[in-house]
Write an enzyme that holds these catalytic residues in place. Structure first.
Site, PDB file in Angstrom:
ATOM      1  N   LYS B  22      40.122  -1.991 -31.278  1.00 38.29           N
ATOM      2  CA  LYS B  22      40.310  -1.010 -30.226  1.00 38.29           C
ATOM      3  C   LYS B  22      41.157   0.113 -30.786  1.00 38.29           C
ATOM      4  O   LYS B  22      41.954  -0.086 -31.697  1.00 38.29           O
ATOM      5  CB  LYS B  22      41.041  -1.669 -29.067  1.00 38.29           C
ATOM      6  CG  LYS B  22      40.271  -2.824 -28.465  1.00 38.29           C
ATOM      7  CD  LYS B  22      41.125  -3.475 -27.397  1.00 38.29           C
ATOM      8  CE  LYS B  22      40.331  -4.502 -26.621  1.00 38.29           C
ATOM      9  NZ  LYS B  22      41.165  -5.098 -25.552  1.00 38.29           N
ATOM     10  N   ARG B  23      41.000   1.280 -30.219  1.00 38.30           N
ATOM     11  CA  ARG B  23      41.897   2.389 -30.530  1.00 38.30           C
ATOM     12  C   ARG B  23      43.218   2.099 -29.816  1.00 38.30           C
ATOM     13  O   ARG B  23      43.238   1.399 -28.797  1.00 38.30           O
ATOM     14  CB  ARG B  23      41.317   3.711 -30.022  1.00 38.30           C
ATOM     15  CG  ARG B  23      39.989   4.122 -30.647  1.00 38.30           C
ATOM     16  CD  ARG B  23      40.195   4.811 -32.009  1.00 38.30           C
ATOM     17  NE  ARG B  23      40.407   3.877 -33.105  1.00 38.30           N
ATOM     18  CZ  ARG B  23      39.443   3.199 -33.744  1.00 38.30           C
ATOM     19  NH1 ARG B  23      38.183   3.351 -33.406  1.00 38.30           N
ATOM     20  NH2 ARG B  23      39.734   2.390 -34.736  1.00 38.30           N
ATOM     21  N   ASN B  74      71.344 -21.538 -18.273  1.00 39.00           N
ATOM     22  CA  ASN B  74      70.058 -21.510 -17.589  1.00 39.00           C
ATOM     23  C   ASN B  74      70.056 -22.602 -16.516  1.00 39.00           C
ATOM     24  O   ASN B  74      70.457 -23.734 -16.774  1.00 39.00           O
ATOM     25  CB  ASN B  74      68.917 -21.743 -18.593  1.00 39.00           C
ATOM     26  CG  ASN B  74      67.559 -21.435 -18.005  1.00 39.00           C
ATOM     27  OD1 ASN B  74      67.190 -21.959 -16.952  1.00 39.00           O
ATOM     28  ND2 ASN B  74      66.813 -20.575 -18.673  1.00 39.00           N
ATOM     29  N   ASN B 151      61.886 -12.344 -22.930  1.00 41.65           N
ATOM     30  CA  ASN B 151      60.552 -12.356 -22.331  1.00 41.65           C
ATOM     31  C   ASN B 151      60.522 -11.205 -21.326  1.00 41.65           C
ATOM     32  O   ASN B 151      61.370 -11.142 -20.436  1.00 41.65           O
ATOM     33  CB  ASN B 151      60.299 -13.668 -21.582  1.00 41.65           C
ATOM     34  CG  ASN B 151      60.477 -14.903 -22.449  1.00 41.65           C
ATOM     35  OD1 ASN B 151      60.375 -14.830 -23.673  1.00 41.65           O
ATOM     36  ND2 ASN B 151      60.759 -16.041 -21.828  1.00 41.65           N
ATOM     37  N   HIS B 164      66.979  -9.427 -18.683  1.00 42.26           N
ATOM     38  CA  HIS B 164      67.709 -10.570 -19.235  1.00 42.26           C
ATOM     39  C   HIS B 164      67.082 -11.006 -20.550  1.00 42.26           C
ATOM     40  O   HIS B 164      65.910 -10.746 -20.808  1.00 42.26           O
ATOM     41  CB  HIS B 164      67.685 -11.739 -18.250  1.00 42.26           C
ATOM     42  CG  HIS B 164      66.325 -12.355 -18.086  1.00 42.26           C
ATOM     43  ND1 HIS B 164      65.288 -11.708 -17.431  1.00 42.26           N
ATOM     44  CD2 HIS B 164      65.806 -13.531 -18.518  1.00 42.26           C
ATOM     45  CE1 HIS B 164      64.210 -12.466 -17.466  1.00 42.26           C
ATOM     46  NE2 HIS B 164      64.489 -13.582 -18.124  1.00 42.26           N
ATOM     47  N   CYS B 197      63.965  -8.391 -48.433  1.00 35.63           N
ATOM     48  CA  CYS B 197      64.323  -7.121 -49.084  1.00 35.63           C
ATOM     49  C   CYS B 197      63.094  -6.512 -49.760  1.00 35.63           C
ATOM     50  O   CYS B 197      62.864  -5.305 -49.694  1.00 35.63           O
ATOM     51  CB  CYS B 197      65.398  -7.338 -50.154  1.00 35.63           C
ATOM     52  SG  CYS B 197      67.034  -7.668 -49.497  1.00 35.63           S
ATOM     53  N   HIS B 238      71.152  -6.634 -47.117  1.00 35.12           N
ATOM     54  CA  HIS B 238      70.728  -8.026 -47.218  1.00 35.12           C
ATOM     55  C   HIS B 238      71.710  -8.947 -46.493  1.00 35.12           C
ATOM     56  O   HIS B 238      72.879  -9.029 -46.864  1.00 35.12           O
ATOM     57  CB  HIS B 238      70.627  -8.422 -48.692  1.00 35.12           C
ATOM     58  CG  HIS B 238      70.299  -9.872 -48.853  1.00 35.12           C
ATOM     59  ND1 HIS B 238      69.050 -10.372 -48.572  1.00 35.12           N
ATOM     60  CD2 HIS B 238      71.066 -10.927 -49.208  1.00 35.12           C
ATOM     61  CE1 HIS B 238      69.062 -11.676 -48.764  1.00 35.12           C
ATOM     62  NE2 HIS B 238      70.270 -12.039 -49.151  1.00 35.12           N
ATOM     63  N   PHE B 306      40.393 -20.121 -31.406  1.00 35.71           N
ATOM     64  CA  PHE B 306      40.453 -19.982 -32.860  1.00 35.71           C
ATOM     65  C   PHE B 306      41.897 -20.048 -33.352  1.00 35.71           C
ATOM     66  O   PHE B 306      42.202 -20.753 -34.325  1.00 35.71           O
ATOM     67  CB  PHE B 306      39.807 -18.667 -33.312  1.00 35.71           C
ATOM     68  CG  PHE B 306      39.907 -18.462 -34.806  1.00 35.71           C
ATOM     69  CD1 PHE B 306      39.128 -19.217 -35.666  1.00 35.71           C
ATOM     70  CD2 PHE B 306      40.801 -17.547 -35.346  1.00 35.71           C
ATOM     71  CE1 PHE B 306      39.234 -19.053 -37.047  1.00 35.71           C
ATOM     72  CE2 PHE B 306      40.911 -17.379 -36.718  1.00 35.71           C
ATOM     73  CZ  PHE B 306      40.127 -18.138 -37.573  1.00 35.71           C
TER      74      PHE B 306
END
Lengths: 331, 331
Positions: B22-23, B74, B151, B164, B197, B238, B306
């Site tokens: 797709k573009r 959580n 997420n 969050h 690196c 690094h 797949f």
């Protein structure tokens, strides 16, 4: 109590998150009202009489007009055998031209059926078609691995209604398949056992996660299932390649697959799912240490940042509970 | 022409399927009409004045009433530090109790903002909060790896509106992280170079996939991107561990991350996405050969059979085209 479980077959850990766990029936999704699907659609390339809408078939069971299954090249292939195979290296940037095969297996002439609703004979035709294509493409030059898979429903990556599977043959061995093969090889070197045979034996002994058992096959939810209601269909006879399946095993696999998918269909109200056949790469022998199987992966939850950032899955269903739930669904 | 490309950083192949490609602008999804989101919701546990709706906070930037970021356990944790750490082995069935930490990082008091729309200072607060929690949990007994992730949107696994992120600290090193570490170690042993690196150097030289470059960071689409518009944010210095990031780097990362996400937000009309920080496991030193980075993974396509059957991704966007598209989005 949440728990991390180790999957010996594929050397992976899974979090079984019972803190956020759901009971089996909580996975039944509220479906939108869907108008009944007709047995035939005149714009469907996979319906009989519309054969000209798809590229010329590479295989067929039955007559040209009264066929039972058909195999056609994918119209928008991920890989194509029109390509020359060519490797390029430009510093760190390595590529292979997109040589390969991408086919669609039209499972049945009827537009509105499903494996869960087909006759055993119809499912047998599908498995036989898989085997024939697998064998034929195994002999094709430059093909290293053949992946047969099915996408059912939008959450599983398809919006096509007509029952179909797909096959992609690749010019390289996918690294994850290589890594699992290495694991199986080392396991054999260390223990003298096929890891697939051993896991099957232990799951049958443990019983709690077994959904179906016949003379030649077992369907169970792995101890460390990746996703809720994952099922593995394993042949009891040790075979490295799916291509080694014999006629009576095709017959039995068809029956077992149909029952497993019917249980999902009835128990969870036709959930979206993928299945895939995990076979040894075509140029490997692996006679002693690899074991092919079919993995059914319902798409009931969405992998998120944790899965993408760690490669580890969070499964919100207890495999023992999910297996009991499906065992109790009559088919 | 489709092409398979090798990702040196993580030792994986990807199919770049230009046949079904797709573009860039085709990835903009038609959005449902969404009513404007308010700045505050009285039933949102992450909005100010509703702090009592979530478990007691483990960290905060700012005052108790006028906070800038907050971290809370959580409420439905995948892993919990209330568990004792305990290993069990029953034949082939290995488990670890679900010991660990699962926290939510509330990124901002405003319910209806996004990193793409925040001030640099606000994003800096988020990164600083990540670092503080990362450092603090690194010292906790039995914690082996810390995964920070975000997420955004239903396709990325969340329906929560309030901005969050999350953090999960695990009692084992996830096998995929271990395997990438081994790859980086061998690469260093063979070449004397950090693979991170080296990939960075080569991508900057190639230019075509670079989206943003500053003194200390680069944002590029990997040559073998897993998914359309995947972006890696790599520090030029690094560093094996995210915890080693210094104050001026926090400042610069905040600015670069904000621009990258703004480009996505504007260019693709607020797509769902995940991001995750890939850092070395906490008890590894890996000083010489590992390189942390942040990976942004837009959820524009759905992995299907797949991908599940081979571990290999089909990417329907050409990274060079996608990078050019985002480079041209003004922010």
């Amino acid at each position: 109590m949440p728990e991390l479980r180790y999957n010996l077959l594929v050397r992976d850990w899974v979090i079984i998150a019972t803190g956020r766990a759901k009971r089996p029936h909580d996975f039944i999704k509220a479906k939108k009202e869907i108008p009944p699907i007709p047995e035939y659609r005149d714009n469907c390339p996979f319906c009989p009489r519309n054969e000209s809408l798809s590229p010329p078939e590479t295989f067929r069971l039955g007559d040209a007009k009264v066929w039972r299954t058909r195999v056609v090249p994918n119209k928008f292939p991920a890989l194509s055998s029109d390509e020359e195979i060519e490797r390029k290296t430009d510093g760190i940037f390595n590529s292979v031209s997109g040589f390969g095969v991408h086919e669609v297996i039209v499972e049945n002439p009827r537009h509105n059926t499903l494996i869960a609703l087909m006759s055993d004979k119809e499912v047998e035709d599908i498995i036989r078609t898989y085997k024939t294509r697998y064998l034929s493409l195994s002999g094709k030059e430059h093909i290293e691995a053949i992946i047969i898979f099915k996408n059912h429903g939008p959450a599983a990556g398809t919006s096509l209604e007509h029952p179909h599977s797909q096959l992609i043959a690749t010019p390289i061995v996918p690294p994850q398949i290589r890594s699992r093969l290495e694991h199986a090889t080392r396991y054999f070197d260390t223990t003298g056992k096929c890891v697939g045979c051993f896991v099957l034996e232990q799951e049958l002994k443990a019983k709690a996660r077994v959904v179906i058992e016949t003379d030649g096959f077992a369907v169970f939810m792995p101890y460390a299932s990746f996703v809720p209601f994952q099922m593995l269909v394993l042949p009891k006879r040790h075979m490295a390649s799916f291509a080694d399946i014999n006629d009576s095993e095709i017959f039995e696999l068809a029956s077992v697959l149909k029952i497993a998918l019917s249980k999902l269909y009835r128990g969870l109200d036709n959930p979206d799912f993928n299945y895939t056949i995990r076979s040894i790469p075509v140029h490997e022998n692996g006679e002693e240490y690899f074991h092919w199987y079919l993995s059914i992966l319902p798409r009931l939850t969405q992998p998120a940042g944790f899965e993408l950032g760690s490669g580890m899955f969070i499964n919100t269903a207890l495999p023992e509970e999910a297996a009991e739930f499906l065992r109790n669904i009559k088919c």
